[in-house]
Design an enzyme around this catalytic site. Structure first.
Site, PDB file in Angstrom:
ATOM      1  NE  ARG A 134      -0.908  -0.143   4.889  1.00  0.00           N
ATOM      2  CZ  ARG A 134      -0.029   0.409   5.735  1.00  0.00           C
ATOM      3  NH1 ARG A 134       0.492   1.593   5.480  1.00  0.00           N
ATOM      4  NH2 ARG A 134       0.322  -0.226   6.829  1.00  0.00           N
TER       5      ARG A 134
ATOM      6  CG  HIS B  97      -3.492   0.967   9.070  1.00  0.00           C
ATOM      7  ND1 HIS B  97      -3.823  -0.275   8.572  1.00  0.00           N
ATOM      8  CD2 HIS B  97      -4.299   1.170  10.140  1.00  0.00           C
ATOM      9  CE1 HIS B  97      -4.792  -0.797   9.314  1.00  0.00           C
ATOM     10  NE2 HIS B  97      -5.091   0.064  10.269  1.00  0.00           N
TER      11      HIS B  97
ATOM     12  CE1 TYR C 100       4.089   1.434   8.009  1.00  0.00           C
ATOM     13  CE2 TYR C 100       3.441   2.946   9.757  1.00  0.00           C
ATOM     14  CZ  TYR C 100       3.158   2.309   8.571  1.00  0.00           C
ATOM     15  OH  TYR C 100       1.965   2.534   7.944  1.00  0.00           O
TER      16      TYR C 100
END
Lengths: 325, 361
Positions: free
Chosen positions: B258, B262, B272
């Protein structure tokens, strides 16, 4: 009419529904060839075969998910959780999924699922088998929680649960399974979910209880009668939704009440009943509502059950205390 | 036995188109008509544009909960493309494109995003369940739906979508295990986009692939390049045929990514993962490679692209307007959908809330 134990009445209810509705499926751990660890499904596999009565792999969450999926295919699943102490493994599938299907879909889908499970104390099981977790499920919107106290009610309530278009948690007290027999009609009959029964009429005090404690309360009432206290005993039969009309009407008559539950005290059904009485009939009371429960420890190891579980004496004492307030 | 280093032999990654749109595995190239190829491309372009619009609408406060999909179009749209209209779909919260291409009106998807109950009221002809929030819960339900379809003797299957994080859940294993035992027609599609919110797949499992988890359940497992629409479609189609032939379920792992956060609720992917990693995956973009492939075949033009994009924008605007026109939600709507017949307490609360000021929110 035949004399049946409660477990035989439960088997009879499932047999009746399997015969009358081809969408009824019975499944769970060991329910097929073995007939269930308590033999609640005895003979059903032989009569209806693998298509209708089948074993599942040993995974409670999977059983709950399976039931929801089958409900979406217009089946009427009767799933068994082998012991209610194992239900935490299925908590998401019952409380978050089955209970919410109607709500989440705005009423387009529903889950006509019956979640049968043996529960309750007094039969000296290993730990985490016996437990009184009914309060947890009574707190879940979307579920109904039914607890029969005798063979006749067990058959009528289980048939009603299976025919209900909402998920019903149907809890079978292990101590009642084979403790006595009763006349149970052979034909199908329903007992309305959400309606309590006056198990014993009386004029002085209302004992409000359910499950195995109904028998204990009736014995206490017999004892108290000898001491000139005439108790009415209400068998709730369904703890969610509560039959507040029957409770209120009884209290308006007796002006005294004691609630009795086998479960621990904290946040139990007894507390909810007292709150409903507070909302609906407080000014009819001549004394605070008494409460008999188990203490707030973890459900006890087998050897401590007899001293831990509420008994007839506890009820007698609490009734006297309430009458003498 | 030490499997290390050998898993790749058992679960090779199926790829049909490389990132430049060249066919690298013609043998596996699925049979698709020109119209189908064009329609698949149109849907991916449309989905990309709608996703971009959804992000901007979310930032404007006109949409609520939204999980971006850019990067995963092949994984989502090409797998749904293998479904029959009558097949059942059990998606997770990111899988809104599959729902829409399966038949959910776009305005319903917007209502769901806003947290309006009508967003869960699916049309009767749509065989799908509302997006699942609890990670993996839809997997066990899929086993049930698939078993039900099998018992009814229907030529339909159930498609279930989830991410790499879900493979750590017990429900994922229970579902494959149940469906395997019953040989139920279930297709489990694990979209491995490498991060479960922030946790990388390497910290999710010591297994080299997610597809290999099928082996323990005794079902088919297949790994595909999730940026390759033809590979995804071929795998999904094969899994569907396999299930319909009574041979049981399949787990498909799609390797995808993606590009965005999120969800739009404050996730910051720079915490991250590196921009280099995202850049590498953007080079594998499914739209780019499929466009190049179709252009080589003379099946796709700049005009086609424009048309698909414009259609998406127009549809989003129309759907938004339709969603805006739906009456505000009432507490009584919620209470009314708890049980088939209201209980005593709910009856009382229905009465209380129907006369309460400010009930409509």
């Amino acid at each position: 009419m035949t004399q049946l134990t409660m477990i035989q009445a439960i088997t009879d209810a499932m047999r009746t529904e399997l015969r009358s509705d081809e969408n009824v499926l019975v499944f769970g751990e060991d329910v097929a060839k073995n007939g269930g660890v308590f033999r609640a499904t005895e003979g059903l596999y032989d009569e209806f075969g693998e298509e209708r009565v089948f074993d599942t792999p040993l995974a409670e969450s999977g059983i709950g998910g399976l039931a929801l999926g089958l409900a979406l295919q217009n089946y009427r699943p009767v799933m068994e959780i082998q012991f209610f102490g194992f239900v935490f493994e299925a908590m998401d599938s019952v409380a978050s999924q089955l209970a919410r299907l109607r709500y989440r879909s705005g009423g387009v889908y529903h889950a006509p699922v019956t979640i049968r499970s043996p529960f309750g104390g007094g039969v000296k099981t290993p730990e985490l088998h016996a437990d009184n977790l009914e309060g947890l499920f009574a707190q879940c919107p979307g579920l109904k929680v039914v607890i029969p106290s005798n063979p006749y009610d067990a058959k009528g309530l289980l048939i009603a649960a299976i025919r209900d278009n909402d998920p019903v948690v149907f809890l079978e007290h292990m101590k009642l399974y084979r403790s006595f027999r009763e006349e149970v009609p052979e034909e199908a009959y329903k007992i309305e979910i959400g309606k309590a029964k006056i198990a014993r009429a009386g004029k002085d005090l209302s004992i409000i209880t359910y499950g195995a404690m109904v028998r204990t309360a009736l014995k206490a009432a017999d004892q108290l009668k000898k001491e000139s206290i005439d108790c009415e005993v209400i068998d709730l039969r369904t703890i969610s939704p509560l039959d507040t009309d029957t409770i209120t009407a009884s209290i308006k008559k007796t002006n005294h009440a004691v609630v009795v539950q086998e479960a621990q005290k904290q946040a139990g059904i007894g507390a909810q009943i007292i709150a409903e009485i507070n909302d609906r009939a407080l000014l009819y009371l001549e004394a605070p509502v008494g409460r008999v429960t188990a203490p707030d420890s973890v459900f006890p190891f087998a050897a401590a059950e007899d001293v831990w579980l509420p008994n007839e004496k506890d009820i007698v004492n609490k009734v006297k205390e309430t009458m003498n307030f | 036995m030490n499997y290390s280093g050998q898993i790749e032999n058992f679960f090779p990654t199926l790829r049909i188109l490389d990132s430049q749109g060249h066919v690298v595995n013609d043998q596996k190239n699925p049979e698709m008509t020109n119209d189908q190829l064009r329609e698949l491309m149109r849907r991916m372009v449309y989905t990309r544009i709608w996703d971009q619009r959804a992000l901007s609408l979310n930032r404007q406060g006109r949409l609520g909960f939204y999980a971006p999909v850019a990067g995963q179009e092949a994984s989502m749209v090409a797998s749904e493309f293998a479904m029959d209209k009558k097949d059942w779909l059990l998606p997770s919260y990111r899988d809104i494109p599959q729902l829409v291409w399966h038949g959910l009106p776009l305005y319903k998807a917007f209502l769901y995003s806003r947290g309006h109950f009508e967003g869960g009221q699916y049309p009767k002809e749509l065989n799908a369940v509302m997006p699942q929030i609890i990670i993996g819960a839809q997997c066990t339900q899929t086993a049930g739906v698939a078993l039900g379809l099998k018992k009814r003797g229907k030529s339909q299957v159930a498609f279930c979508y989830f991410g790499d994080g879900a493979t750590s859940q017990g429900d994922f294993y229970e579902a494959m295990n149940f469906a395997g035992v019953y040989k139920a027609p279930a297709i489990f599609i694990c979209q491995n986009n490498r991060f479960a919110i922030s946790v990388p797949v390497e910290k999710q499992t010591a297994a080299e692939t997610l597809a290999q988890k099928a082996a323990a359940a005794g079902i088919n497992g297949i790994r595909v390049d999730g940026m390759d629409p033809l590979a995804v479609y071929a795998a999904a189609k094969e899994a569907r045929d396999h299930a319909l032939a009574g041979k049981g379920p399949t787990l498909i792992e799609t390797l995808t990514y993606r590009y965005g956060p999120h969800t739009m609720a404050g996730d910051d992917p720079t915490r991250y993962r590196t921009e280099e990693l995202t850049g590498e995956w953007e080079k594998k973009d499914p739209l780019i490679r499929f466009r190049l492939y179709l252009e080589q075949l003379g099946l796709w033009s700049h005009d086609d692209e424009e048309q698909a994009a414009e259609q998406a924008k127009a549809d989003v605007a129309k759907a938004l307007k339709q969603a805006d026109g739906v009456p505000k939600q009432k507490v009584t709507d919620l209470l009314g959908n708890m049980y088939e017949k209201p209980t005593q307490n709910i009856k009382e609360q229905l009465k209380e809330y129907s006369t309460r000021e400010g009930d409509q929110r």
